[in-house]
Design a protein around this motif. Structure first.
Motif, mmCIF file in Angstrom:
data_model
loop_
_atom_site.group_PDB
_atom_site.id
_atom_site.type_symbol
_atom_site.label_atom_id
_atom_site.label_comp_id
_atom_site.label_asym_id
_atom_site.label_seq_id
_atom_site.Cartn_x
_atom_site.Cartn_y
_atom_site.Cartn_z
ATOM 1 N N GLU A 1 19.875 13.895 -48.110
ATOM 2 C CA GLU A 1 18.933 13.382 -47.111
ATOM 3 C C GLU A 1 18.237 14.529 -46.384
ATOM 4 O O GLU A 1 17.040 14.469 -46.126
ATOM 5 C CB GLU A 1 19.659 12.493 -46.102
ATOM 6 N N ALA A 2 18.978 15.574 -46.076
ATOM 7 C CA ALA A 2 18.393 16.722 -45.381
ATOM 8 C C ALA A 2 17.378 17.431 -46.278
ATOM 9 O O ALA A 2 16.324 17.874 -45.805
ATOM 10 C CB ALA A 2 19.487 17.691 -44.950
ATOM 11 N N ARG A 3 17.688 17.555 -47.575
ATOM 12 C CA ARG A 3 16.757 18.198 -48.513
ATOM 13 C C ARG A 3 15.474 17.388 -48.647
ATOM 14 O O ARG A 3 14.390 17.948 -48.736
ATOM 15 C CB ARG A 3 17.398 18.364 -49.893
ATOM 16 N N ARG A 4 15.620 16.063 -48.694
ATOM 17 C CA ARG A 4 14.438 15.206 -48.829
ATOM 18 C C ARG A 4 13.574 15.262 -47.580
ATOM 19 O O ARG A 4 12.366 15.189 -47.657
ATOM 20 C CB ARG A 4 14.854 13.755 -49.077
ATOM 21 N N GLY A 5 14.227 15.336 -46.441
ATOM 22 C CA GLY A 5 13.513 15.420 -45.171
ATOM 23 C C GLY A 5 12.631 14.214 -44.925
ATOM 24 O O GLY A 5 12.907 13.112 -45.393
ATOM 25 N N PRO A 6 11.535 14.433 -44.220
ATOM 26 C CA PRO A 6 10.670 13.321 -43.845
ATOM 27 C C PRO A 6 9.933 12.688 -45.029
ATOM 28 O O PRO A 6 9.399 11.607 -44.912
ATOM 29 C CB PRO A 6 9.688 13.930 -42.853
#
Length: 158
Positions: free
Chosen positions: A39-44
């Motif tokens: 989720e952090a890698r995908r970001g917004p």
């Protein structure tokens, strides 16, 4: 003065020792850590399609009869509350609103349980007096069960 400190291990009434989390619980925590990193890698730029793809992949990995239950629940939740975003949560299908998990499916096989679980988190708007159910044991889904779950999911996101 005697040393009264106890070992980190405790014993139950049956005499078995407790060594911490089960292998299944540790695996779920590792999966959750991987989900958070993804989720952090995908970001917004993450969208509903990413979550949908992840959920469908996790459902496909489930053994029968859990897979059939999860597939039916997925379709039911999407139809009842299209505003919910599918995502994985501790390696299981879950559905979120504004980033907070509202409901989830937990496979019986994953946790060596005799039944699967469909549950709700705090973000679900199910309050009814001083006490209300937040999780249900599932062994199969009848038409009546599906209608009840659909109504609960609609209420949860209202």
């Amino acid at each position: 003065m005697e040393d009264t400190r106890k070992s980190a291990k405790s014993t139950t009434a049956t005499g078995k020792t407790f060594d911490g989390f089960t292998a299944e619980e540790r695996a779920a925590m590792k999966e959750r850590a991987q989900e958070l990193k993804a989720e952090a890698r995908r970001g917004p730029r993450a969208d509903k399609a990413d979550g949908e793809r992840d959920v469908l992949a996790k459902i496909a990995e489930l053994p029968e009869p859990d897979r059939a239950l999860a597939e039916r629940l997925h379709a039911l939740i999407k139809a009842s509350a299209p505003a919910l975003s599918p995502k994985t949560w501790y390696g299981m299908p879950a559905y979120a609103k504004d980033g907070k998990v509202v409901c989830f499916f937990q496979s019986a096989q994953k946790y060596n349980s005799r039944y699967s679980t469909f549950g709700f988190q705090d973000a679900a708007n199910l309050d009814d007096g001083a006490m209300w159910p937040t999780a249900f044991a599932l062994t199969e889904l009848t038409a009546a069960d599906e209608a009840r779950i659909g109504a609960l999911v609609k209420q949860a996101v209202s």
